[in-house]
Scaffold this active site. Structure first.
Site, PDB file in Angstrom:
ATOM      1  N   THR A 122       2.478   5.256   8.964  1.00 33.87           N
ATOM      2  CA  THR A 122       2.135   5.432  10.401  1.00 33.87           C
ATOM      3  C   THR A 122       0.705   6.553  10.639  1.00 33.87           C
ATOM      4  O   THR A 122      -0.306   5.604  10.297  1.00 33.87           O
ATOM      5  CB  THR A 122       3.179   6.293  11.255  1.00 33.87           C
ATOM      6  OG1 THR A 122       3.866   7.172  10.386  1.00 33.87           O
ATOM      7  CG2 THR A 122       4.437   5.143  11.317  1.00 33.87           C
TER       8      THR A 122
ATOM      9  N   LYS B  38       6.429   7.311   2.861  1.00 26.96           N
ATOM     10  CA  LYS B  38       5.510   7.550   3.954  1.00 26.96           C
ATOM     11  C   LYS B  38       5.849   8.740   4.466  1.00 26.96           C
ATOM     12  O   LYS B  38       7.072   9.315   4.449  1.00 26.96           O
ATOM     13  CB  LYS B  38       5.378   6.245   4.893  1.00 26.96           C
ATOM     14  CG  LYS B  38       6.698   6.174   5.464  1.00 26.96           C
ATOM     15  CD  LYS B  38       7.237   6.738   6.888  1.00 26.96           C
ATOM     16  CE  LYS B  38       5.829   6.767   7.822  1.00 26.96           C
ATOM     17  NZ  LYS B  38       6.411   7.719   8.989  1.00 26.96           N
TER      18      LYS B  38
ATOM     19  N   THR C 107      10.263  12.842   9.455  1.00 24.52           N
ATOM     20  CA  THR C 107       9.655  11.641   9.801  1.00 24.52           C
ATOM     21  C   THR C 107       9.125  11.107   8.215  1.00 24.52           C
ATOM     22  O   THR C 107       8.109  10.575   8.286  1.00 24.52           O
ATOM     23  CB  THR C 107       8.770  11.479  10.843  1.00 24.52           C
ATOM     24  OG1 THR C 107       8.405  10.211  10.856  1.00 24.52           O
ATOM     25  CG2 THR C 107       7.560  12.227  10.420  1.00 24.52           C
TER      26      THR C 107
ATOM     27  N   GLU D 160      -0.523  15.682   8.560  1.00 24.08           N
ATOM     28  CA  GLU D 160      -1.520  15.255   9.803  1.00 24.08           C
ATOM     29  C   GLU D 160      -2.908  16.264   9.766  1.00 24.08           C
ATOM     30  O   GLU D 160      -2.492  17.468  10.098  1.00 24.08           O
ATOM     31  CB  GLU D 160      -0.885  14.979  11.110  1.00 24.08           C
ATOM     32  CG  GLU D 160      -0.035  13.550  11.065  1.00 24.08           C
ATOM     33  CD  GLU D 160       0.853  13.644  12.155  1.00 24.08           C
ATOM     34  OE1 GLU D 160       1.329  12.268  12.495  1.00 24.08           O
ATOM     35  OE2 GLU D 160       1.103  14.318  12.967  1.00 24.08           O
TER      36      GLU D 160
ATOM     37  N   ASN E 123      -1.799  14.561  17.116  1.00 28.02           N
ATOM     38  CA  ASN E 123      -0.481  14.482  18.042  1.00 28.02           C
ATOM     39  C   ASN E 123      -0.462  14.366  19.529  1.00 28.02           C
ATOM     40  O   ASN E 123       0.400  14.100  20.126  1.00 28.02           O
ATOM     41  CB  ASN E 123       0.515  15.630  17.347  1.00 28.02           C
ATOM     42  CG  ASN E 123       1.226  15.288  16.200  1.00 28.02           C
ATOM     43  OD1 ASN E 123       1.915  14.218  16.038  1.00 28.02           O
ATOM     44  ND2 ASN E 123       0.462  15.645  15.193  1.00 28.02           N
TER      45      ASN E 123
ATOM     46  N   THR F  68      -1.426   6.746  22.107  1.00 30.37           N
ATOM     47  CA  THR F  68      -2.374   5.966  22.512  1.00 30.37           C
ATOM     48  C   THR F  68      -3.524   5.830  21.669  1.00 30.37           C
ATOM     49  O   THR F  68      -4.368   4.945  21.946  1.00 30.37           O
ATOM     50  CB  THR F  68      -3.085   6.933  23.931  1.00 30.37           C
ATOM     51  OG1 THR F  68      -3.485   8.145  23.394  1.00 30.37           O
ATOM     52  CG2 THR F  68      -2.160   7.245  24.883  1.00 30.37           C
TER      53      THR F  68
END
Length: 408
Positions: A158, A184, A195, A281, A403, A408
């Site tokens: 992702t 992942k 996640t 991230e 995040n 979007t």
């Protein structure tokens, strides 16, 4: 433990989930995402003994429920189908029906029974799967252009910035045993579990109950010891498949080389877990927290995880600020009994706390150390002989950017 592992186990250069005998994998773009690969699969030539560990989030997504049901039939799997981009979580009865249909369509395409198929999804929560696109993608599975472990590794991502894979080999009963893995995970990482998805394959013959027990034990010391942001997701799972194609004597706790196999499994899971933590991230650094001298292993795990979960610690590491006070503070609120007058703390090679009191250290040199890509924090509680390690990453401006605009 590391010396025991390296004595018997060899890393396989370029190894992956297809390194063990009898496994194939692939990935393709079916249209869930705009452009990137979003549908991947792993397949074993024969039914494989299987075990799974799942998120503790009470909002468990339908794919987890379907996969648990599959494994419960006879503790075997032959194929795994994974989509990315849509989590199929918080989708009600329709989401569960979609997960079953995902399993059924894939089982027909692969020519295996329904209960031998696991399904997994990752992505945006609260969105239904585009089943027409997913089924069209399943129809393409098996064509040569979509085969390959790297395609699978890419299809499950992702917000990850890189694929995560590993394979090792060791000798058991005179046979070469391979263990491969792919994972992942980049954000919403604070297992139990987060996640993240991890898939491990091996050609070893392993007793089902022993495999399940080993996976749970290994998960507690690896995947459950990482954090990126303290959020636990709805979709996470770790699956392992052992297809027995190496033709060894069946492994279980009574096998003389059981510990070697379990150590190899833990090494695969540890490396995947560290790769997830490093790819947090917006992260720029991997942080490793080593806690020793604990009264129990559980306490060592909890304290190391508390330190690595502290946003103040994570931002200090990002800013290369040797602010040891934040580390001591995290130890103190870990909800595990300590003696503050015995605690020692070091930032890499720099001792900064001795018996609960500050030590003089060269701040410029410590700041330079914190500029490294991997930062280690060492804590000695001086209360016992138990230890643990936790992994995480720094917290950066980019984490907020990623995040703030995830959908979007």
């Amino acid at each position: 433990m590391q010396s025991v592992i390296t004595e018997h186990i060899q890393m396989v250069k370029g190894g992956n989930v297809t390194t063990p005998k009898g496994f194939t994998a692939g990935g393709l773009h079916c249209g869930i995402k705009k452009r990137k690969l979003d549908l991947g699969w792993v397949y074993s030539e024969v039914p494989a003994t299987a075990a799974g560990v799942y998120t503790t989030n009470q909002f468990q997504a339908p794919p987890l429920k379907v996969t648990k049901e599959s494994i419960s039939v006879e503790n075997k799997l032959q194929a795994i189908l994974v989509n990315s981009g849509v989590a199929n979580a918080c989708t009600g009865e329709q989401g569960l029906l979609d997960a079953y249909e995902m399993r059924n369509e894939f089982s027909k395409a692969m020519g295996v029974e329904d209960h031998l198929v696991a399904v997994a999804s990752t992505g945006v929560i609260g969105t239904h799967l585009p089943m027409d696109r997913l089924k069209a993608g399943i129809d393409q599975i098996g064509t040569n252009e979509h085969n390959g472990a790297e395609l699978f590794e890419m299809a499950i991502l992702t917000t990850d910035t890189c694929i995560k894979n590993i394979a090792v080999q060791l000798e058991i009963d005179g046979k070469t045993i391979s263990i491969g893995g792919a994972a992942k995970g980049s954000g919403m990482i604070d297992p139990n579990m987060a996640t993240m998805l991890a898939f491990v394959t091996t050609d070893a013959d392993v007793n089902g109950e022993s495999l399940s027990t080993a996976l749970k034990d290994v998960t507690n010391r690896t995947y459950n010891q990482i954090t990126v942001d303290g959020d636990s997701s709805t979709n996470d799972m770790v699956l392992v498949m052992a297809n027995g194609q190496a033709d060894n004597n069946q492994l279980s706790e009574v096998h003389p080389q059981w510990e070697q196999f379990k150590n190899a499994l833990e090494l695969v899971c540890q490396i995947l877990a560290k790769k997830i933590a490093r790819d947090g991230e917006g992260a720029t650094k991997l942080i490793e927290v080593h806690v020793q001298g604990a009264a129990t292993e559980e306490a060592a795990r909890k304290i190391s995880k508390t330190i690595i979960s502290s946003n103040l610690v994570k931002t200090a590491i990002y800013g290369t600020d040797p602010n040891w006070g934040r580390i001591v503070c995290a130890i103190g609120y870990s909800e595990r009994p300590i003696d503050p007058d015995k605690v020692k703390v070091s930032l890499g090679p720099f001792p900064v706390v001795e018996n609960g009191l500050p030590l003089y250290f060269d701040e410029e040199e410590a700041t330079e150390y914190l500029m490294q890509e991997t930062v280690e924090i060492f804590v000695d509680l001086q209360q016992g002989n138990k230890s643990a390690v936790a992994w995480g990453c720094d917290l950066t401006y980019d984490y907020v950017k990623i995040n703030a605009s995830y959908r979007t």
